[in-house]
Design a protein around this motif. Structure first.
Motif, PDB file in Angstrom:
ATOM      1  N   PHE A  22      57.558  34.118  27.734  1.00  0.00           N
ATOM      2  CA  PHE A  22      57.290  35.421  27.139  1.00  0.00           C
ATOM      3  C   PHE A  22      55.798  35.541  26.882  1.00  0.00           C
ATOM      4  O   PHE A  22      55.195  34.625  26.329  1.00  0.00           O
ATOM      5  N   VAL A  23      55.202  36.669  27.280  1.00  0.00           N
ATOM      6  CA  VAL A  23      53.778  36.901  27.083  1.00  0.00           C
ATOM      7  C   VAL A  23      53.597  38.272  26.430  1.00  0.00           C
ATOM      8  O   VAL A  23      54.223  39.252  26.844  1.00  0.00           O
ATOM      9  N   ALA A  24      52.721  38.323  25.423  1.00  0.00           N
ATOM     10  CA  ALA A  24      52.409  39.591  24.754  1.00  0.00           C
ATOM     11  C   ALA A  24      51.405  40.368  25.589  1.00  0.00           C
ATOM     12  O   ALA A  24      50.385  39.835  26.026  1.00  0.00           O
ATOM     13  N   LEU A  25      51.683  41.638  25.826  1.00  0.00           N
ATOM     14  CA  LEU A  25      50.817  42.481  26.642  1.00  0.00           C
ATOM     15  C   LEU A  25      49.467  42.766  25.991  1.00  0.00           C
ATOM     16  O   LEU A  25      48.498  43.046  26.692  1.00  0.00           O
ATOM     17  N   ASP A  26      49.378  42.681  24.667  1.00  0.00           N
ATOM     18  CA  ASP A  26      48.100  42.959  24.007  1.00  0.00           C
ATOM     19  C   ASP A  26      47.254  41.704  23.791  1.00  0.00           C
ATOM     20  O   ASP A  26      46.190  41.760  23.192  1.00  0.00           O
ATOM     21  N   ALA A  27      47.708  40.574  24.306  1.00  0.00           N
ATOM     22  CA  ALA A  27      46.908  39.348  24.231  1.00  0.00           C
ATOM     23  C   ALA A  27      45.741  39.453  25.203  1.00  0.00           C
ATOM     24  O   ALA A  27      45.826  40.150  26.218  1.00  0.00           O
ATOM     25  N   GLU A  28      44.658  38.760  24.894  1.00  0.00           N
ATOM     26  CA  GLU A  28      43.482  38.804  25.759  1.00  0.00           C
ATOM     27  C   GLU A  28      43.820  38.229  27.126  1.00  0.00           C
ATOM     28  O   GLU A  28      44.450  37.183  27.233  1.00  0.00           O
ATOM     29  N   LYS A  29      43.395  38.926  28.163  1.00  0.00           N
ATOM     30  CA  LYS A  29      43.709  38.516  29.546  1.00  0.00           C
ATOM     31  C   LYS A  29      43.135  37.139  29.865  1.00  0.00           C
ATOM     32  O   LYS A  29      43.732  36.370  30.593  1.00  0.00           O
ATOM     33  N   ARG A  30      41.967  36.805  29.303  1.00  0.00           N
ATOM     34  CA  ARG A  30      41.384  35.493  29.573  1.00  0.00           C
ATOM     35  C   ARG A  30      42.234  34.370  28.964  1.00  0.00           C
ATOM     36  O   ARG A  30      42.204  33.244  29.430  1.00  0.00           O
ATOM     37  N   VAL A  31      43.012  34.718  27.946  1.00  0.00           N
ATOM     38  CA  VAL A  31      43.874  33.731  27.290  1.00  0.00           C
ATOM     39  C   VAL A  31      45.182  33.553  28.056  1.00  0.00           C
ATOM     40  O   VAL A  31      45.625  32.432  28.299  1.00  0.00           O
ATOM     41  N   VAL A  32      45.802  34.660  28.457  1.00  0.00           N
ATOM     42  CA  VAL A  32      47.114  34.575  29.093  1.00  0.00           C
ATOM     43  C   VAL A  32      47.051  34.538  30.618  1.00  0.00           C
ATOM     44  O   VAL A  32      48.053  34.238  31.266  1.00  0.00           O
ATOM     45  N   GLY A  33      45.885  34.797  31.192  1.00  0.00           N
ATOM     46  CA  GLY A  33      45.742  34.744  32.644  1.00  0.00           C
ATOM     47  C   GLY A  33      46.211  33.432  33.245  1.00  0.00           C
ATOM     48  O   GLY A  33      46.975  33.420  34.221  1.00  0.00           O
ATOM     49  N   PRO A  34      45.798  32.289  32.667  1.00  0.00           N
ATOM     50  CA  PRO A  34      46.263  31.002  33.204  1.00  0.00           C
ATOM     51  C   PRO A  34      47.782  30.819  33.126  1.00  0.00           C
ATOM     52  O   PRO A  34      48.368  30.132  33.968  1.00  0.00           O
ATOM     53  N   ILE A  35      48.414  31.450  32.148  1.00  0.00           N
ATOM     54  CA  ILE A  35      49.883  31.361  32.039  1.00  0.00           C
ATOM     55  C   ILE A  35      50.521  32.086  33.224  1.00  0.00           C
ATOM     56  O   ILE A  35      51.444  31.560  33.854  1.00  0.00           O
ATOM     57  N   TYR A  36      50.027  33.284  33.535  1.00  0.00           N
ATOM     58  CA  TYR A  36      50.544  34.023  34.691  1.00  0.00           C
ATOM     59  C   TYR A  36      50.347  33.220  35.980  1.00  0.00           C
ATOM     60  O   TYR A  36      51.241  33.168  36.821  1.00  0.00           O
ATOM     61  N   GLU A  37      49.188  32.585  36.121  1.00  0.00           N
ATOM     62  CA  GLU A  37      48.918  31.779  37.319  1.00  0.00           C
ATOM     63  C   GLU A  37      49.881  30.604  37.429  1.00  0.00           C
ATOM     64  O   GLU A  37      50.437  30.348  38.504  1.00  0.00           O
ATOM     65  N   LEU A  38      50.072  29.880  36.324  1.00  0.00           N
ATOM     66  CA  LEU A  38      50.996  28.740  36.331  1.00  0.00           C
ATOM     67  C   LEU A  38      52.427  29.182  36.649  1.00  0.00           C
ATOM     68  O   LEU A  38      53.133  28.519  37.411  1.00  0.00           O
ATOM     69  N   CYS A  39      52.834  30.291  36.061  1.00  0.00           N
ATOM     70  CA  CYS A  39      54.189  30.803  36.314  1.00  0.00           C
ATOM     71  C   CYS A  39      54.353  31.162  37.786  1.00  0.00           C
ATOM     72  O   CYS A  39      55.387  30.875  38.386  1.00  0.00           O
TER      73      CYS A  39
END
Length: 80
Positions: free
Chosen positions: A30-47
């Motif tokens: 689960f990822v919050a849409l209002d989180a900073e992209k630089r923070v959650v970007g690596p999560i999207y890549e790993l997924c």
């Protein structure tokens, strides 16, 4: 779906979530849409690399509330 997060076996936060995804322990991400992209970007890549689907939640506050913490959460991973 979010109501189940409170009792699920999970990890909260980017660092622990990355480890769970890399180790194959993640069942759902689960990822919050209002989180900073630089923070959650690596999560999207790993997924993407591991063939995991990401469930997006509107806000960090909503995700934090769903897991029972008093602060927002950028990423939550439910474990197998």
């Amino acid at each position: 779906m979010l109501s189940e997060l409170r009792t699920a076996h999970k990890v909260i936060g980017v660092k622990q979530s990355k480890k769970a995804i890399r180790d194959g322990a993640a069942a759902q991400v689960f990822v919050a849409l209002d989180a900073e992209k630089r923070v959650v970007g690596p999560i999207y890549e790993l997924c993407s690399e591991h063939g995991m689907e990401v469930t997006e939640v509107t806000t960090m506050t909503e995700l934090g509330d769903a897991v029972g913490i008093d602060v927002g959460a950028a990423v939550v991973v439910v474990l197998h």
